[in-house]
Motif scaffolding. Structure first.
Motif, PDB file in Angstrom:
ATOM      1  N   ARG A   1       2.239   1.652  -3.253  1.00  0.00           N
ATOM      2  CA  ARG A   1       1.283   2.254  -4.397  1.00  0.00           C
ATOM      3  C   ARG A   1       1.130   3.679  -4.018  1.00  0.00           C
ATOM      4  O   ARG A   1       1.182   4.474  -5.070  1.00  0.00           O
ATOM      5  N   ALA A   2       0.927   4.032  -2.850  1.00  0.00           N
ATOM      6  CA  ALA A   2       0.446   5.237  -2.498  1.00  0.00           C
ATOM      7  C   ALA A   2       1.641   6.307  -2.837  1.00  0.00           C
ATOM      8  O   ALA A   2       1.430   7.394  -3.463  1.00  0.00           O
TER       9      ALA A   2
ATOM     10  N   TYR B   1       0.986  -1.281  -0.016  1.00  0.00           N
ATOM     11  CA  TYR B   1       0.206  -0.125   0.111  1.00  0.00           C
ATOM     12  C   TYR B   1       0.837   1.316   0.134  1.00  0.00           C
ATOM     13  O   TYR B   1       0.633   2.277  -0.698  1.00  0.00           O
TER      14      TYR B   1
ATOM     15  N   THR C   1      -7.870   0.374  -1.291  1.00  0.00           N
ATOM     16  CA  THR C   1      -6.854   1.051  -2.290  1.00  0.00           C
ATOM     17  C   THR C   1      -7.194   0.220  -3.619  1.00  0.00           C
ATOM     18  O   THR C   1      -6.943  -1.104  -3.408  1.00  0.00           O
TER      19      THR C   1
ATOM     20  N   SER D   1      -6.802   0.382  -7.992  1.00  0.00           N
ATOM     21  CA  SER D   1      -6.538   0.890  -9.103  1.00  0.00           C
ATOM     22  C   SER D   1      -7.025   0.084 -10.349  1.00  0.00           C
ATOM     23  O   SER D   1      -6.877  -1.028 -10.373  1.00  0.00           O
TER      24      SER D   1
ATOM     25  N   PHE E   1      -8.299   5.167  -1.313  1.00  0.00           N
ATOM     26  CA  PHE E   1      -7.226   5.523  -2.456  1.00  0.00           C
ATOM     27  C   PHE E   1      -7.588   4.997  -3.650  1.00  0.00           C
ATOM     28  O   PHE E   1      -7.407   3.767  -4.038  1.00  0.00           O
TER      29      PHE E   1
END
Lengths: 162, 281
Positions: free
Chosen positions: B30-31, B27, B157, B159, B97
């Motif tokens: 990715r963040a 995480y 999260t 995407s 996110f």
């Protein structure tokens, strides 16, 4: 293919995230700081991505960024921070003292010397690659390694082990 | 000294290799990438990397009006198929996110096909996000209700992103990637392989011929035989032959590449696996 696209860079970083974290943790010795170092290194890496010549050198390059970021954070760290807060993992009764000594000596080593030990023995990097990571001549890397081992009072039976 | 220095260092090495990895590591990684991306939202990004552009050809179009005229009259060239970002959006709060780029295909000269695939992708993403956000909301409420600290909550999260695998006059092949982080990261991959000459979706049989299964199995089995330790055995739910709906994309050499998701035929440490199957003669 020359260079490395941001997407490919992300793939490579995600693939090696455990290595990057372990390396950062070996300096910072706590989770939050190590995660911060990883994140900051990614941002730095992305901003410098155009200077990365090819994918093959990505490991050396990213290692360099993590090492630099860790060391500069250690310098900024409160002077009262002590590694004694960190106990390290438990180990078998025998050898405990020697190992504790060695671990502590390693932690107290100058970060420049410790980097060489960690990269050589824990990350299995070649001395030539370490030279690229720390941007120093190969002879300097060797001398740092000898000095580090001397301070750690580690006698390797054969210097060829290096 | 009861132990040699080398042995001691080896023990420290083992400790180092066993450094506990925090569950939020994927995480956090990715963040960081999302954070780096966000400022660029201001400049609406033209999706140059994804578009299938024949640069030299375009340069010629720009430079030479007579060449452009001639090209427009040449039926062979026709419209260029490409994958563009239909829309993108980002949500970054303490609880969510979300980073989404929705692809759409254009210029294939098969409008119905485009509509069908574009609609399918958009609906798939919409439905998925709605479901995930509902689920995350319930989880969050349960987490707080049971005394969880909001600061320690790992946000939902997710995407969606896409990548063009190959684009020629004949074939357009692209990947739709869904990534979600909970305790660790999970990736779902969907592939679209379009025959631009017929407007149909390609199957492995189209590309490899009637004995496609034999050819594909042989390539995967050879890789397993070379390194059996990296794969699940058949008893463990490992590889037993490619399935009718085997995931694949077409690479720029015109060969199909079989894709197996993490854990599909091998331990997680092997990650996603790809096998290129040469078309041969």
């Amino acid at each position: 293919m020359a260079g490395c696209s941001p997407n490919r860079f992300q793939e490579l970083v995600e693939e090696h995230q455990a290595d990057l974290y372990r390396l950062a943790y070996s300096y910072m010795k706590n989770r939050d700081d190590a995660l911060d170092v990883v994140q900051e290194s990614i941002l730095k890496g992305l901003s410098k991505l155009p200077t990365l010549r090819n994918e093959q050198s990505m490991r050396v390059w990213m290692t360099r960024i993590v090492v630099n970021e860790s060391i500069s954070r250690l310098r900024r760290r409160r002077p009262d921070f002590s590694y004694q807060e960190w106990d390290g993992p438990a180990e078998p009764e025998q050898n405990r003292d020697e190992l504790v000594d060695l671990r502590r000596s390693l932690d107290l080593l100058d970060p420049k010397l410790r980097t060489v030990v960690v990269l050589r023995f824990f990350e299995d990097m070649k001395l030539e690659d370490i030279a690229h990571v720390v941007r120093a001549p190969l002879s300097t890397v060797k001398s740092r390694l000898y000095r580090a081992l001397a301070q750690l009072r580690v006698d390797l039976e054969q210097k060829e082990d290096l | 000294m009861t132990q040699s220095g080398k042995q001691q260092l080896d023990q420290l090495r083992q400790e180092y290799r066993k450094t506990e990895l925090p569950p939020e590591l994927p995480y956090a990684v990715r963040a960081a990438f999302l954070k780096a991306r966000r400022p660029r939202r201001m400049v609406r990004r033209l999706v140059t990397a994804a578009a299938c552009l024949f640069l030299a050809f375009l340069a010629a179009l720009n430079l030479s009006p007579s060449f452009a005229q001639a090209a427009a009259q040449t039926p062979l060239i026709g419209p260029l198929a490409e994958v563009l970002t239909f829309t993108e959006y980002h949500v970054a709060t303490d609880r969510e996110f979300i980073d989404v780029r929705v692809p759409e295909i254009t210029g294939t000269s098969f409008p119905e096909l485009e509509d069908r695939i574009n609609k399918e992708i958009q609906e798939k993403i919409d439905e998925d996000l709605t479901a995930a956000r509902t689920r995350a909301k319930e989880e969050y409420e349960a987490y707080i209700a049971t005394g969880g600290n909001p600061e320690d909550y790992i946000p939902l999260t997710i995407s969606f992103d896409y990548e063009v695998k190959s684009c020629t006059e004949k074939i357009l092949s692209f990947e739709l990637e869904r990534f979600e982080v909970r305790a660790s990261g999970f990736t779902d991959l969907t592939y679209y392989n379009i025959d631009l000459t017929t407007g149909k979706t390609l199957t492995l049989a189209d590309v490899l011929g009637p004995d496609w299964k034999k050819k594909a199995d042989a390539v995967v089995q050879a890789a397993i035989d070379a390194h059996p330790e990296n794969f699940f055995t058949a008893e463990m739910g490992g590889f037993t032959g490619v399935s009718e709906d085997q995931r694949f994309y077409m690479n720029s050499d015109g060969n199909p590449v079989l894709v197996f998701e993490k854990y599909e035929i091998a331990p997680g440490s092997s990650g996603e696996l790809e096998f290129e199957v040469p078309i041969g003669e």
